[in-house]
Design an enzyme around this catalytic site. Structure first.
Site, PDB file in Angstrom:
ATOM      1  N   GLY A 191       5.891 125.693   4.033  1.00  0.00           N
ATOM      2  CA  GLY A 191       6.867 124.612   4.053  1.00  0.00           C
ATOM      3  C   GLY A 191       8.231 125.135   3.654  1.00  0.00           C
ATOM      4  O   GLY A 191       8.345 126.253   3.129  1.00  0.00           O
ATOM      5  N   GLN A 203      16.605 124.810   0.082  1.00  0.00           N
ATOM      6  CA  GLN A 203      16.221 126.225  -0.006  1.00  0.00           C
ATOM      7  C   GLN A 203      17.036 127.104   0.934  1.00  0.00           C
ATOM      8  O   GLN A 203      17.023 128.327   0.796  1.00  0.00           O
ATOM      9  CB  GLN A 203      14.721 126.403   0.305  1.00  0.00           C
TER      10      GLN A 203
HETATM   11  O1  GNR Z   1       4.700 128.863   1.319  1.00  0.00           O
HETATM   12  C1  GNR Z   1       4.405 128.036   0.459  1.00  0.00           C
HETATM   13  N1  GNR Z   1       3.104 127.906   0.105  1.00  0.00           N
HETATM   14  C2  GNR Z   1       2.653 126.949  -0.772  1.00  0.00           C
HETATM   15  C3  GNR Z   1       1.403 127.122  -1.317  1.00  0.00           C
HETATM   16  C4  GNR Z   1       0.890 126.207  -2.204  1.00  0.00           C
HETATM   17  C5  GNR Z   1       1.633 125.095  -2.519  1.00  0.00           C
HETATM   18  C6  GNR Z   1       2.895 124.894  -1.987  1.00  0.00           C
HETATM   19  C7  GNR Z   1       3.404 125.825  -1.104  1.00  0.00           C
HETATM   20  S1  GNR Z   1       4.967 125.576  -0.393  1.00  0.00           S
HETATM   21  C8  GNR Z   1       5.475 127.232  -0.193  1.00  0.00           C
HETATM   22  C9  GNR Z   1       6.785 127.325   0.557  1.00  0.00           C
HETATM   23  C10 GNR Z   1       7.900 126.720  -0.249  1.00  0.00           C
HETATM   24  O2  GNR Z   1       8.409 127.247  -1.194  1.00  0.00           O
HETATM   25  N2  GNR Z   1       8.294 125.535   0.087  1.00  0.00           N
HETATM   26  O3  GNR Z   1       9.252 124.915  -0.588  1.00  0.00           O
HETATM   27 NI    NI Z   2       9.119 125.692  -2.610  1.00  0.00          NI
END
Ligand code: GNR
Ligand code: NI
Length: 162
Positions: free
Chosen positions: A47, A52
């Site tokens: 995500g 970000q």
């Molecule tokens: O890549 C991501 N993996 C993830 C794994 C467990 C819980 C949340 C995440 S989100 C993260 C990417 C991110 O920083 N999104 O803001």
């Molecule tokens: Ni994050």
């Protein structure tokens, strides 16, 4: 499309700011969403939230292995249950911590053209929805840390999609 630079906690204040609602569903928003998806996939993330990539707008992209989801102005309207899981964040490199999240959430949002979206997420998708929506309010997952498990886990990213 272009990959953008990901803000890092402790270096970029933008991660602590409140993002503003999107009011114009225009080409600029579409370019932002395209760039966010490219940036997320390039970093192997599950995500990414607009703050970000240094943009204080309420937009997120998510892919927990079931395809790309784009959400504009997302809001959690229902949450139930609870689970504790290990999370990582592209803005907090090298760390993994456990966080409590709902097991199931219902989210209302807009799509890239301003049309209504309603979505129910369970498990990993619920976690990702909560994690990304927190970013829109300047909340980073380490704020909700139960335990730091960085020494026991490789940083959890998209490869660890549940
Ligand atoms: O890549 C991501 N993996 C993830 C794994 C467990 C819980 C949340 C995440 S989100 C993260 C990417 C991110 O920083 N999104 O803001
Ligand atoms: Ni994050």
């Amino acid at each position: 499309m272009a990959k953008r630079k990901i803000a890092i906690l402790g270096e970029d204040d933008v991660l602590r700011k409140h993002a503003r609602p999107v009011v114009k569903f225009d080409a600029r928003l579409h370019e932002l969403l395209d760039d966010m998806a490219e940036t997320m996939y390039a970093a192997n993330g599950a995500g990414l939230a607009a703050p970000q990539v240094n943009v204080l707008k309420r937009a997120v992209v998510i892919d927990v292995g079931e395809g790309l989801i784009e959400l504009v102005n997302p809001e959690i309207v229902e949450a139930e249950g609870s689970r504790i899981g290990v999370e990582g964040c592209l803005s907090v490199p090298g760390r993994s911590v456990t966080v409590e999240r709902p097991e199931r959430v219902k989210v209302r949002a807009a799509d890239r053209n301003g049309g209504p979206v309603e979505l129910v997420g369970e498990g990993m998708l619920a976690v990702a929805l909560c994690h990304e929506i927190d970013h829109l309010d300047g909340v980073v997952y380490v704020d909700k840390m139960i335990e730091d498990v960085s020494d026991r886990y490789e940083q959890v990213k998209g490869e660890n999609r549940a």
